[in-house]
Motif scaffolding. Structure first.
Motif, PDB file in Angstrom:
ATOM      1  N   CYS A  52       0.650  -1.158   0.042  1.00  0.00           N
ATOM      2  CA  CYS A  52       0.158   0.813  -0.099  1.00  0.00           C
ATOM      3  C   CYS A  52       0.838   1.178   0.220  1.00  0.00           C
ATOM      4  CB  CYS A  52      -1.081  -0.156   0.699  1.00  0.00           C
ATOM      5  SG  CYS A  52      -2.344  -1.353   0.943  1.00  0.00           S
ATOM      6  N   LEU A  53       2.552   1.514  -0.028  1.00  0.00           N
ATOM      7  CA  LEU A  53       3.322   2.720   0.213  1.00  0.00           C
ATOM      8  C   LEU A  53       2.991   3.083  -1.081  1.00  0.00           C
ATOM      9  CD1 LEU A  53       5.975   0.984   2.703  1.00  0.00           C
ATOM     10  CD2 LEU A  53       4.053   2.908   3.387  1.00  0.00           C
ATOM     11  N   ASP A  54       3.586   2.289  -2.143  1.00  0.00           N
ATOM     12  CA  ASP A  54       3.579   2.801  -2.944  1.00  0.00           C
ATOM     13  C   ASP A  54       2.133   3.903  -3.993  1.00  0.00           C
ATOM     14  OD1 ASP A  54       4.298   3.245  -5.994  1.00  0.00           O
ATOM     15  OD2 ASP A  54       3.388   1.195  -6.624  1.00  0.00           O
ATOM     16  N   PRO A  55       0.339   3.219  -3.683  1.00  0.00           N
ATOM     17  CA  PRO A  55      -0.146   3.712  -4.308  1.00  0.00           C
ATOM     18  C   PRO A  55      -0.639   4.942  -3.318  1.00  0.00           C
ATOM     19  CG  PRO A  55      -0.823   1.810  -3.611  1.00  0.00           C
ATOM     20  CD  PRO A  55       0.312   1.513  -2.813  1.00  0.00           C
ATOM     21  N   ALA A  56      -0.622   4.787  -1.252  1.00  0.00           N
ATOM     22  CA  ALA A  56      -0.586   5.787  -1.086  1.00  0.00           C
ATOM     23  C   ALA A  56       0.243   7.438  -0.701  1.00  0.00           C
ATOM     24  CB  ALA A  56       0.259   5.129   0.451  1.00  0.00           C
ATOM     25  N   SER A  57       1.676   6.896  -1.635  1.00  0.00           N
ATOM     26  CA  SER A  57       2.221   7.967  -2.258  1.00  0.00           C
ATOM     27  C   SER A  57       2.198   8.735  -3.331  1.00  0.00           C
ATOM     28  CB  SER A  57       4.154   6.953  -2.474  1.00  0.00           C
ATOM     29  OG  SER A  57       4.309   6.582  -3.555  1.00  0.00           O
ATOM     30  N   TYR A  58       1.165   8.145  -4.055  1.00  0.00           N
ATOM     31  CA  TYR A  58       1.355   8.970  -5.216  1.00  0.00           C
ATOM     32  C   TYR A  58      -0.766   9.514  -4.972  1.00  0.00           C
ATOM     33  CZ  TYR A  58       3.868   6.370  -9.332  1.00  0.00           C
ATOM     34  OH  TYR A  58       4.658   6.014  -9.520  1.00  0.00           O
ATOM     35  N   ALA A  59      -1.072   8.976  -4.544  1.00  0.00           N
ATOM     36  CA  ALA A  59      -2.031   9.441  -3.742  1.00  0.00           C
ATOM     37  C   ALA A  59      -1.882  10.994  -2.766  1.00  0.00           C
ATOM     38  CB  ALA A  59      -2.826   8.629  -2.803  1.00  0.00           C
ATOM     39  N   LEU A  60      -0.827  10.920  -2.004  1.00  0.00           N
ATOM     40  CA  LEU A  60       0.015  11.911  -1.582  1.00  0.00           C
ATOM     41  C   LEU A  60       0.675  13.197  -2.376  1.00  0.00           C
ATOM     42  CD1 LEU A  60       0.411  13.397   1.891  1.00  0.00           C
ATOM     43  CD2 LEU A  60       2.311  11.801   1.897  1.00  0.00           C
ATOM     44  N   ALA A  61       0.996  12.393  -3.566  1.00  0.00           N
ATOM     45  CA  ALA A  61       2.155  13.263  -4.066  1.00  0.00           C
ATOM     46  C   ALA A  61       0.108  14.054  -4.784  1.00  0.00           C
ATOM     47  CB  ALA A  61       2.506  12.476  -5.227  1.00  0.00           C
ATOM     48  N   ALA A  62      -0.237  14.050  -4.914  1.00  0.00           N
ATOM     49  CA  ALA A  62      -1.769  13.627  -5.595  1.00  0.00           C
ATOM     50  C   ALA A  62      -2.764  15.609  -4.930  1.00  0.00           C
ATOM     51  CB  ALA A  62      -2.855  13.255  -6.316  1.00  0.00           C
TER      52      ALA A  62
END
Length: 175
Positions: A52-62
């Protein structure tokens, strides 16, 4: 992918054989990855949490790219892993309302359970107008588009408030 380092090259300085890592990879039993694309993770971190760390990093960046602030209306197109994490992070950031858009009823229901205030099907209603309706006519302060569908980008542009931000997380196919 989550696994253990089996071998390292001479340029590797942060990882060693036996380390448990998360890395960007394809789905294979064994993979070769650069050290820059791997992160050491503790034994107590489940693989389900780690991936979940990978999608979480993209979400946070958005959310950061959109400059989401407390009280901002946020609309999110596409409720896959990244979109659902956007919903949760927008809630934690104090956004209101949070409008989730996806054709899947199951994903819309999950978005409502994890922080969305509205869940809309962009295939059965005009997404831009629906976003405006959920924001008392002004439009969302931030619209995050993660589907890559041209129709979703059109809805995002029509649903964003004047002076608001549209974050294009995915891109339409090139024809």
């Amino acid at each position: 992918a989550v696994g253990r380092v089996e071998a390292v090259g001479p340029e590797v300085t942060k990882l060693k054989v036996g380390d448990r890592v998360l890395c960007y990879s394809n789905f294979r039993p064994t993979t070769v990855a650069s050290e820059e694309n791997c992160w050491a993770i503790g034994e107590n971190v489940s693989w389900k949490t780690a991936v979940c760390l990978d999608p979480a990093s993209y979400a946070l960046a958005a959310l950061r790219d959109g400059h989401v602030r407390i009280g901002d209306g946020v609309a999110i197109f596409s409720l896959g892993a990244i979109g659902l994490m956007c919903v949760q992070l927008a809630r934690l950031a104090g956004a209101f309302p949070i409008i989730a858009l996806d054709p899947s009823a199951q994903r819309r229901e999950l978005a409502l359970r994890t922080g969305a205030t509205h869940a809309l099907n962009p295939l059965t209603e005009d997404a831009g107008l629906a976003i405006r309706g959920a924001t008392e006519g002004r439009g969302a302060d931030v619209v995050i588009e993660y589907s890559g569908a041209m129709e979703a980008m059109q809805g995002a542009l029509r649903g964003v408030d004047f002076g608001g931000n549209v974050v294009a997380g995915a891109f339409p196919p090139v024809y």
